[in-house]
Design a protein around this motif. Structure first.
Motif, short mmCIF file in Angstrom:
data_model
loop_
_atom_site.label_atom_id
_atom_site.label_comp_id
_atom_site.label_asym_id
_atom_site.label_seq_id
_atom_site.Cartn_x
_atom_site.Cartn_y
_atom_site.Cartn_z
N ASN A 194 -3.39 3.15 12.34
CA ASN A 194 -1.93 3.28 12.21
C ASN A 194 -1.40 3.82 13.53
OD1 ASN A 194 0.69 3.45 11.27
ND2 ASN A 194 0.38 5.46 10.33
N ASP B 141 0.82 -1.21 0.00
CA ASP B 141 0.00 0.00 0.00
C ASP B 141 0.85 1.27 0.00
OD1 ASP B 141 -2.48 -1.48 0.16
OD2 ASP B 141 -1.94 -1.91 2.24
N HIS B 142 2.15 1.11 0.23
CA HIS B 142 3.09 2.25 0.22
C HIS B 142 3.89 2.33 -1.08
CE1 HIS B 142 2.86 3.67 4.45
NE2 HIS B 142 2.38 2.46 4.65
N ALA C 44 0.21 6.57 -0.22
CA ALA C 44 -0.42 5.97 0.97
C ALA C 44 -1.45 6.90 1.59
CB ALA C 44 0.65 5.59 1.99
N ASP C 45 -1.18 8.19 1.62
CA ASP C 45 -2.14 9.14 2.20
C ASP C 45 -3.44 9.15 1.41
OD1 ASP C 45 -0.35 9.80 4.17
OD2 ASP C 45 0.31 11.67 3.24
N ASP C 46 -3.34 9.08 0.08
CA ASP C 46 -4.54 9.05 -0.76
C ASP C 46 -5.31 7.76 -0.55
OD1 ASP C 46 -4.16 11.54 -2.61
OD2 ASP C 46 -2.24 10.51 -2.62
N CYS D 86 -5.35 5.99 2.15
CA CYS D 86 -6.00 6.12 3.46
C CYS D 86 -7.26 6.97 3.36
CB CYS D 86 -5.03 6.76 4.46
SG CYS D 86 -3.69 5.68 5.00
N SER D 87 -7.18 8.09 2.69
CA SER D 87 -8.32 8.99 2.58
C SER D 87 -9.51 8.31 1.92
CB SER D 87 -7.94 10.25 1.79
OG SER D 87 -6.97 11.00 2.48
#
Length: 240
Positions: A99, A77-78, A83-85, A87-88
């Motif tokens: 996390n 996922d990284h 990864a931030d997208d 997560c969002s």
């Protein structure tokens, strides 16, 4: 609901590796799980390359899931730097994405962290030598600390820990021994054993072993989709 004797039924799976160039879907699986469990846990590698489109496809499939979903990210996922997208998108879909946090569902505290590599027992990597090695060990320690901070947030009498990387070597048996140091770290087990934990789930080791225990006795389950489970399904069913 599927509570038995006051316990929560948890369906746990990992390593779905959702891809944007495949016609396969998890909708039927998630619908099946909704009839068998009270909570769905996904222990990392939700996407194959960490692309927002992959997360969107997973979010769409999760619409068929009628029970709460708890998840952590995995190394895949990284991969693409989004990864931030990812997560969002999943948070917007209602996933309890953890996390270094804990969330309580029907009296069970779910504690989540990705974890990291580092090796097991006396073969665990130490912080010595090149800066790159020290950075790797520091990341492993940071993940263990993130897990500890999350454990301290739990107020429920029952707790389930969700990781991607393995906390023990026992559940990665079946993988080539040469890659064990990259599959998890005993630092995670050391943290877990400082608290009362009813069960631990992880993925990452696709050819690993389903069940083991931390040195302190906490049951650990490798729920990677390809690992054989008592259910005969890609997911395990646990009573917590």
């Amino acid at each position: 609901m599927n509570k038995t004797n006051g316990k929560l039924t948890v369906a746990a799976v990992a390593d779905l590796h959702v891809r944007e160039d495949t016609a396969s879907s998890y909708r039927d699986l998630f619908s099946e799980i909704s009839g068998a469990a009270d909570v769905l846990v996904i222990a990392g590698d939700l996407t194959d390359l960490g692309k927002p489109k992959e997360a969107e496809l997973l979010a769409a499939d999760l619409r068929s899931c009628a029970v709460p979903v708890v998840a952590v990210l995995g190394n895949h996922d990284h991969e693409s730097g989004f990864a931030d997208d990812v997560c969002s998108i999943l948070l917007e879909a209602g996933v309890h994405l953890l996390n270094g946090q804990a969330t309580e569902i029907d009296g069970v505290g779910f504690v989540g962290a990705k974890g990291f590599a580092g090796g097991f027992g006396r073969y665990m990597l130490s912080s010595f030598g090149e800066a790159a090695i020290k950075a790797m060990v520091a990341e492993s320690v940071d993940e263990a600390m993130r897990l500890e901070n999350a454990m301290r947030q739990v107020r429920a009498q029952r707790a389930l820990v969700v990781l991607h990387y393995a906390p023990i070597a026992e559940t990665v048996i079946g993988e080539p021994p040469e890659i064990y140091p990259f599959l998890g770290s005993s630092r995670l087990a050391e943290t877990i054993d400082r608290f009362h934990v009813d069960a631990v789930v992880h993925g990452h080791a696709h050819r690993g072993t389903y069940e083991g225990r931390t040195p302190g006795g906490a049951p650990v389950f490798n729920v990677a989709a390809d690992v054989e489970k008592p259910t005969g399904k890609p997911y395990a069913l646990l009573q917590v």
